[in-house]
Design an enzyme around this catalytic site. Structure first.
Site, mmCIF file in Angstrom:
data_model
loop_
_atom_site.group_PDB
_atom_site.id
_atom_site.type_symbol
_atom_site.label_atom_id
_atom_site.label_comp_id
_atom_site.label_asym_id
_atom_site.label_seq_id
_atom_site.Cartn_x
_atom_site.Cartn_y
_atom_site.Cartn_z
ATOM 1 N N CYS A 9 0.868 -1.169 0.000
ATOM 2 C CA CYS A 9 0.000 0.000 0.000
ATOM 3 C C CYS A 9 0.904 1.218 0.000
ATOM 4 O O CYS A 9 2.110 1.117 0.214
ATOM 5 C CB CYS A 9 -0.836 0.074 1.273
ATOM 6 S SG CYS A 9 -2.112 -1.182 1.389
ATOM 7 N N CYS A 242 12.533 -3.505 4.960
ATOM 8 C CA CYS A 242 12.339 -4.506 3.903
ATOM 9 C C CYS A 242 13.348 -4.275 2.775
ATOM 10 O O CYS A 242 13.307 -3.255 2.089
ATOM 11 C CB CYS A 242 10.922 -4.381 3.353
ATOM 12 S SG CYS A 242 10.660 -5.368 1.869
ATOM 13 N N SER A 289 11.103 -2.317 -13.657
ATOM 14 C CA SER A 289 11.873 -2.365 -12.414
ATOM 15 C C SER A 289 13.274 -2.931 -12.606
ATOM 16 O O SER A 289 14.156 -2.667 -11.791
ATOM 17 C CB SER A 289 11.117 -3.167 -11.360
ATOM 18 O OG SER A 289 10.633 -4.360 -11.936
ATOM 19 N N ASP A 351 16.094 -9.567 -14.795
ATOM 20 C CA ASP A 351 14.786 -9.353 -14.168
ATOM 21 C C ASP A 351 15.009 -9.222 -12.661
ATOM 22 O O ASP A 351 16.065 -9.605 -12.149
ATOM 23 C CB ASP A 351 13.839 -10.520 -14.492
ATOM 24 C CG ASP A 351 12.370 -10.103 -14.372
ATOM 25 O OD1 ASP A 351 12.102 -8.962 -13.940
ATOM 26 O OD2 ASP A 351 11.493 -10.910 -14.719
ATOM 27 N N ASP A 352 13.987 -8.687 -11.960
ATOM 28 C CA ASP A 352 14.230 -8.430 -10.534
ATOM 29 C C ASP A 352 13.974 -9.636 -9.643
ATOM 30 O O ASP A 352 14.628 -9.804 -8.627
ATOM 31 C CB ASP A 352 13.408 -7.224 -10.040
ATOM 32 C CG ASP A 352 12.006 -7.261 -10.548
ATOM 33 O OD1 ASP A 352 11.265 -8.141 -10.131
ATOM 34 O OD2 ASP A 352 11.663 -6.409 -11.390
ATOM 35 N N CYS A 442 12.469 -13.371 3.239
ATOM 36 C CA CYS A 442 11.927 -14.150 2.107
ATOM 37 C C CYS A 442 13.040 -14.915 1.387
ATOM 38 O O CYS A 442 12.764 -15.850 0.643
ATOM 39 C CB CYS A 442 11.137 -13.264 1.155
ATOM 40 S SG CYS A 442 11.914 -11.716 0.774
HETATM 41 S S1 SF4 Z 1 10.093 -11.011 4.020
HETATM 42 FE FE1 SF4 Z 1 10.982 -10.094 2.134
HETATM 43 S S2 SF4 Z 1 9.348 -8.828 1.269
HETATM 44 FE FE2 SF4 Z 1 8.763 -9.278 3.385
HETATM 45 S S3 SF4 Z 1 9.536 -7.561 4.615
HETATM 46 FE FE3 SF4 Z 1 11.128 -9.116 4.635
HETATM 47 S S4 SF4 Z 1 12.467 -8.610 2.892
HETATM 48 FE FE4 SF4 Z 1 10.533 -7.509 2.606
#
Ligand code: SF4
Length: 462
Positions: A9, A242, A289, A351-352, A442
Site C-alpha cells: 500500500c 524490507c 523495475s 529481471d528483478d 523471504c
Molecule cells: S520477508 Fe521479504 S518482502 Fe517481506 S519484509 Fe522481509 S524482505 Fe521484505
C-alpha cells in the site's frame, strides 16, 4: 497474470494552509505503483470527510471529490490487500471517534497479531466495520490509555507486532508513525506553507516539495502548517527495513536509506555481472523495475545495453486467464519484444525476481520466438524461498518456485540457456549501509520476529 510480488500500500499525509486534499491527491499519483485495488482521501475541516473508491486513483477519485474535501490537513491511501478482501469497505482512509473527536488513518504494512488484538478490542466494546488489520490499529490507537498522543502511541507500539507505516489525520495536524522494526518506508518533506509525509520520496518531488529525511523506526512525527516535531520515539534494538523495497517495490526515483533507488539497482546489476558473467551480444532488462539493474550489468560487463522489450503501461494488473492460450496473450498484452534488435543475438535478460514462475517462461518464450539465439537469465535478487508476513503478498511457501526447485531445475523449467541469481551477500553489498538493518526473510527464512508460517490473509473476515 503477474508473477511479480504485489506491492502493499502507499500512504501520504499533508498539513498546509489551504487545499491539502488536492496536494495529497497529486502526491498519491506518485505512489500508485504501491497499490491499485482502491484509493481514498480524507481531510479535516471542522469534521473529517472521507472519499474512497475501487480501482486506480483516477477511477476512485474525481475532481468533484477534491472540491468537497476542504481543509488544511489531509491523508491519502492506495491499497493492495494483504489482509482482508478487495472490497470497498476495506478501502482506506478509515476513521473512528477518539473521545469527542474523530481521527482517520492510512496504513501500509501487515500486523501479525491483529486477530488477537481485535478479539481483545471487541471485549472492550469496540465495533468493527472492516476485515482489515488497519482498523485494528485505528481502534487500538483510539482506545489506548492516555490523554496525549505519545502515551497512546507508546501503548499501541507495545501491543502491535509487525509492519505499520501510518498517516493519522487529527483535528490539529497529521501524525506519521513508523513501526519499531521500520519495515515499510515513510519519509518527511517540506512543501510551500507546510509539510508532507509519504511512503516514498518521489511523492514529495511530484508536488514540488523538498525531501527532509526518513521517519525513523519507532518514531512518530506530528506535522502542522508551521512545523514538524517528533512527539514519540521508541528505543529500538532491532531494525528490519524490507530489503525488497530496494529490489522491486520502490520507484527508482525515490530515496531509501539516503540513496537513490536507481543507483542501488545499478549496483545490484553490476554485482550480478561479477557473480554471473557470460558472453553475449546484448543486455536487456524486463521493464520497468529491472532496467536500472540491466544498465549496471552492462556497465560492469562491457556488453551493450539496449531496450529489448516494450511494456504496455496502460494494462491493468488483474486478469482472469483461464487457459494457456489466454495466459500467453496476457504476457503479450504487457510485453512486446523488439524483434529487429534481438533477432539472431545472444542476450542477457535481467529481471528483478521470480516468485511462482508463472510469467518468466512466457517472457523467455516470447524472446525465443522473436529470434533470440541464446537467452541468459539474470535475477537481481536471491531465490525467494519463504513467504512474507510484513505486507507483501508473495504466495504460500508451496507456491514459491525456488522453495521447491534447485537452480538447475528452475533453469530447465523457464527454458533459459543459463540462469544466475544475485547472492544474499551480493545483495547486501549493493544496498545502502548499514547492512544489518534489513529484513531478508523471504530469502533466508530468518524473520525479525517470530511468525506463524501459514498466514491467512482473510483471518479477520467475519
Ligand atoms: S520477508 Fe521479504 S518482502 Fe517481506 S519484509 Fe522481509 S524482505 Fe521484505
Amino acid at each position: 497474470m503477474s508473477d511479480y510480488p504485489r506491492e502493499e500500500c502507499g500512504v501520504v499525509g499533508i498539513s498546509t494552509n489551504v487545499d491539502a486534499s488536492r496536494l495529497a491527491f497529486f502526491a498519491l499519483y506518485a505512489i500508485q505503483h504501491r497499490g491499485q485495488e482502491s484509493a481514498g482521501l480524507a481531510s479535516y475541516n471542522d469534521k473529517i470527510q472521507i472519499k474512497t473508491g475501487m480501482g486506480l486513483i483516477s477511477q476512485a477519485l474525481q475532481e468533484s471529490d477534491i472540491e468537497n474535501l476542504q481543509g488544511s490537513f489531509s491523508i491519502g491511501h492506495t491499497r493492495y490487500s494483504t489482509t482482508g478482501s478487495t472490497k470497498i469497505e476495506n478501502a482506506q482512509p478509515i476513521s473512528c471517534m477518539v473521545e469527542n473527536t474523530e481521527i482517520a488513518l492510512s496504513h501500509n504494512g501487515n500486523v501479525i497479531n491483529a486477530k488477537q488484538i481485535k478479539d481483545e478490542l471487541k471485549e472492550w466494546g469496540c465495533e468493527f466495520k472492516t476485515s482489515s488489520d488497519s482498523e485494528v490499529i485505528l481502534q487500538l490507537l483510539a482506545n489506548a490509555p492516555g490523554k496525549e498522543w505519545k502515551e497512546k502511541i507508546n501503548y499501541m507500539m507495545s501491543r502491535l507486532q509487525g509492519a505499520y507505516s501510518l498517516t493519522v489525520l487529527t483535528d490539529s495536524g497529521v501524525i506519521g508513525i513508523r513501526d519499531p522494526l521500520g519495515v515499510r518506508p515513510l519519509c518527511l518533506g517540506k512543501i510551500d506553507n507546510g509539510y508532507i509525509l509519504a511512503s516514498e520520496s518521489c511523492a514529495i518531488d511530484h508536488i514540488g516539495g523538498e525531501y527532509i529525511r526518513e521517519i525513523e523506526a519507532g518514531e512518530a512525527v506530528f506535522i502542522t502548517e508551521n512545523e514538524y516535531k517528533t512527539i514519540y520515539k521508541k528505543e529500538t534494538k532491532k531494525i528490519a527495513a524490507c530489503v525488497f523495497e530496494n529490489i522491486y517495490f520502490a520507484r527508482p526515483d525515490s530515496i531509501l536509506n539516503d540513496q537513490l533507488v536507481y543507483l542501488t539497482r545499478k549496483k545490484m546489476g553490476a554485482q550480478l555481472a561479477i557473480e554471473h558473467p557470460v558472453d553475449a551480444d546484448l543486455v536487456i532488462g524486463v521493464p520497468d523495475s529491472a532496467t536500472a539493474a540491466a544498465v549496471g550489468y552492462s556497465e560492469e560487463s562491457g556488453i551493450t545495453f539496449t531496450e529489448g522489450l516494450m511494456k504496455n503501461r496502460y494494462v491493468g494488473r488483474t486478469f482472469i486467464l483461464p487457459d494457456q492460450r489466454m495466459r500467453d496473450i496476457g504476457v503479450r498484452i504487457k510485453l512486446n519484444p523488439l524483434k529487429e534488435i534481438i533477432y539472431g543475438k545472444s542476450i542477457i535478460v535481467v529481471d528483478d525476481s521470480i516468485v511462482r514462475g508463472t510469467t518468466t517462461p512466457f517472457v523467455v518464450d516470447l524472446l525465443r520466438k522473436a529470434g533470440a539465439k541464446k537467452i541468459h537469465l539474470r535475477i537481481c535478487s536471491p531465490p525467494i524461498k519463504w513467504p512474507c508476513h510484513f505486507g507483501v503478498d508473495f504466495a504460500t511457501k508451496n507456491e514459491l518456485l525456488a522453495a521447491n526447485k534447485s537452480i538447475e531445475d528452475i533453469q530447465n523449467f523457464v527454458k533459459a540457456d543459463s540462469l544466475g541469481y544475485l547472492s544474499i551477500e551480493g545483495l547486501m553489498e549493493s544496498v545502502p549501509k548499514p547492512k544489518n538493518k534489513y529484513c531478508d526473510a523471504c530469502f533466508t527464512g530468518k524473520y525479525p520476529i517470530p511468525v506463524q508460517l501459514e498466514m491467512n490473509k482473510f483471518a479477520l473476515e467475519n
